[in-house]
Scaffold this active site. Structure first.
Site, PDB file in Angstrom:
ATOM      1  N   CYS B  88       0.844  -1.202   0.000  1.00 52.31           N
ATOM      2  CA  CYS B  88       0.000   0.000   0.000  1.00 52.31           C
ATOM      3  C   CYS B  88       0.879   1.251   0.000  1.00 52.31           C
ATOM      4  O   CYS B  88       1.621   1.466  -0.946  1.00 52.31           O
ATOM      5  CB  CYS B  88      -0.988  -0.051   1.160  1.00 52.31           C
ATOM      6  SG  CYS B  88      -2.393   1.048   0.929  1.00 52.31           S
ATOM      7  N   HIS B 193      -3.681  -5.180  -0.347  1.00 48.19           N
ATOM      8  CA  HIS B 193      -3.213  -5.715   0.929  1.00 48.19           C
ATOM      9  C   HIS B 193      -3.152  -7.238   0.848  1.00 48.19           C
ATOM     10  O   HIS B 193      -4.180  -7.896   0.999  1.00 48.19           O
ATOM     11  CB  HIS B 193      -4.156  -5.282   2.061  1.00 48.19           C
ATOM     12  CG  HIS B 193      -4.022  -3.836   2.389  1.00 48.19           C
ATOM     13  ND1 HIS B 193      -3.194  -3.383   3.390  1.00 48.19           N
ATOM     14  CD2 HIS B 193      -4.559  -2.737   1.827  1.00 48.19           C
ATOM     15  CE1 HIS B 193      -3.247  -2.061   3.437  1.00 48.19           C
ATOM     16  NE2 HIS B 193      -4.073  -1.648   2.501  1.00 48.19           N
ATOM     17  N   GLU B 195      -2.131  -9.226   2.994  1.00 44.30           N
ATOM     18  CA  GLU B 195      -2.506  -9.793   4.298  1.00 44.30           C
ATOM     19  C   GLU B 195      -4.022  -9.823   4.495  1.00 44.30           C
ATOM     20  O   GLU B 195      -4.514 -10.379   5.461  1.00 44.30           O
ATOM     21  CB  GLU B 195      -1.812  -9.016   5.430  1.00 44.30           C
ATOM     22  CG  GLU B 195      -2.390  -7.654   5.779  1.00 44.30           C
ATOM     23  CD  GLU B 195      -1.959  -6.517   4.855  1.00 44.30           C
ATOM     24  OE1 GLU B 195      -1.424  -6.792   3.755  1.00 44.30           O
ATOM     25  OE2 GLU B 195      -2.178  -5.346   5.223  1.00 44.30           O
TER      26      GLU B 195
END
Lengths: 253, 213
Positions: B88, B193, B195
């Site tokens: 990001c 993202h 994650e």
């Protein structure tokens, strides 16, 4: 192509799911983390935890919940309920939330949205708007679970908080919430047209067609529902397939 | 034992990045993952992850506010070629300059600028928020097993426009092309993202953790 999001919402009180999640394979249906894992596996696009009895004393349970969820669910998590200050936002983000939702604190003082967005970025600041129809084409903000009128026009307020830096609006129709009669579509459309940020439609979903209408007629970027998923009326997959059949782009893989 | 440092410069949500990297490190036997803002930890790291959320100038100021941290990252990545993953804003930092609020210099590892997303359809909302499918145009060891059509979770209002098209490895369609992955040599950056991107994201994290260039 960006997909329309389906977001199950869990009402949490003192660390436990309030309405219960009626999945057969859950060991503990009252544990929000168990429910979150089930929704993660089911293909939900995001999760929302709403702390409906947020007090200073029980904040710790919500932080713990965010942490335990982030350890096991690798999908976006929004937490709302009792968020009052930028410090509350920071604590929830550090605990594991990806987005934090303001509600009555933003009504009382929209500047808290600006202060939080400057520090943490608009992308993680959601403003939850609870609105009721007061006359045709006119909606007013209500706080305290829909009991307290504020005299503030919902569309004006949406514009205000977006100008302050809100990155997303979670719009709940208090007329429809819990009725299973469908979203308040004129309200959803009015807010969606008024702001450039994504609007999540909430309140009133009873059928899968309601989810479709929220997007096609209401203009919502995402749809949020609780009971139709918790009680097993429909799976996330069924909801997505229904939306896909109606021509709405959804994430199926 | 291999050490991965997730850089803490008090920007955004580190916890979910930490947990995802730790989970995949455990699954792949990739050693230890720690969160640290200490230059000495960055200096001894075998791999570096720069996450981050928020406005470009604030993030850059936060990096610079940690004495020696930015220098340690640049030394590790540019001089010693330690594998680097930016996420990001951490990815946007790899570019030459950010245009958010005002011009702010980035690391300048990938020639290009960070500019607002302007969808050609005015009905499209900004931020670009949610799940979008990747269109993979380049190859990189971290992208092994990642294919066009895989979904990733985005939330951003600015994007990196690279000067050399070969350094843009994937994009997403959102009223035009939005840069999704940039990289070259021992560095890679994702606008989305990983994650938070379930299967595809965890796969990329595992690839990164086991990548030994």
């Amino acid at each position: 192509m960006l997909k329309t999001r389906i977001i199950p919402c869990l009402d949490v009180k003192e660390g436990r799911v309030v309405k219960g999640v009626n999945f057969v394979d859950l060991v503990d249906a009252g544990d929000p983390v168990e429910a979150a894992k089930a929704y993660d596996a089911a293909g939900a696009d995001e999760l929302c935890f709403l702390d409906i009895n947020a007090t200073h004393e029980n904040r710790g349970t919500m932080y713990d919940l965010a942490t335990r969820t982030a350890e096991q669910c690798f999908m976006p998590l929004t937490i709302g309920g009792g968020v009052r200050t930028p410090e509350d936002v920071r604590a929830l983000l550090l605990a594991g939330a990806d987005k934090v939702s303001f509600n009555s604190a933003a009504v009382a003082n929209p500047d808290v949205v600006a202060k939080s967005a400057e520090r943490f970025g608009s992308q993680c600041i959601v403003v939850a708007i609870d609105a009721k129809t007061v006359s045709p084409g006119k909606w007013e903000i209500f706080t305290h679970g829909g009991r307290k009128p504020t005299g503030i026009d919902a569309v004006d307020f949406a514009r205000t908080v977006v100008a302050k830096g809100a990155g997303e609006i979670l719009l709940t129709s208090m007329d429809r919430d819990g009725t299973r009669a469908g979203f308040n579509l004129p309200l959803t459309r009015a807010i969606s047209d008024a702001v450039h940020v994504p609007v999540i439609a909430s309140g009133g979903v009873g059928t899968l067609d309601h989810l479709v209408e929220g997007v096609t007629e209401g203009g919502a970027s995402a749809v949020l529902a609780a009971s139709i998923f918790h009680f097993g009326d429909f799976t996330i997959r069924e909801a997505k397939e229904h939306m896909a059949a109606a021509g709405i782009p959804v994430r199926l893989n | 034992m291999s050490l991965t440092v997730v850089v803490d410069y008090e920007s955004g949500n580190l916890h979910s990045a930490e947990k995802a990297f730790q989970r995949m490190a455990a699954e792949t036997g990739a050693g230890e993952v720690i969160i640290s803002g200490r230059p000495e930890d960055v200096a001894r790291a075998d791999r570096i992850v720069l996450p981050g959320d928020g406005a470009y100038p604030a993030c850059k100021a936060a990096l610079e506010g940690h004495s020696g941290l930015q220098e340690a990252i640049e030394e590790a990545v540019q001089v010693r070629g330690r594998p680097f993953m930016g996420i990001c804003i951490g990815m946007q930092m790899m570019a030459s300059v950010g245009r958010e609020y005002r011009d702010t210099p980035g690391f300048d590892w990938i020639a290009g600028e960070v500019v607002p997303i302007v969808p050609d359809d005015p009905a499209l909302k900004v931020p670009h928020m949610g799940w979008n499918d990747l269109i993979v145009t380049g190859s990189h060891p971290v992208l092994e097993g990642i294919e066009t059509g895989d979904h990733a979770y985005f939330v951003h209002s600015y994007q990196v426009v690279v000067r050399d098209p070969a350094e843009r490895l994937a994009y997403a369609e959102y009223g035009g092309e939005v840069t999704a992955i940039i990289g070259r040599d021992t560095m890679i950056g994702t606008q989305f993202h990983p994650e938070k991107s379930q299967h595809a994201g965890l796969r990329m994290i595992a690839n990164f953790l086991t990548w030994a260039p």
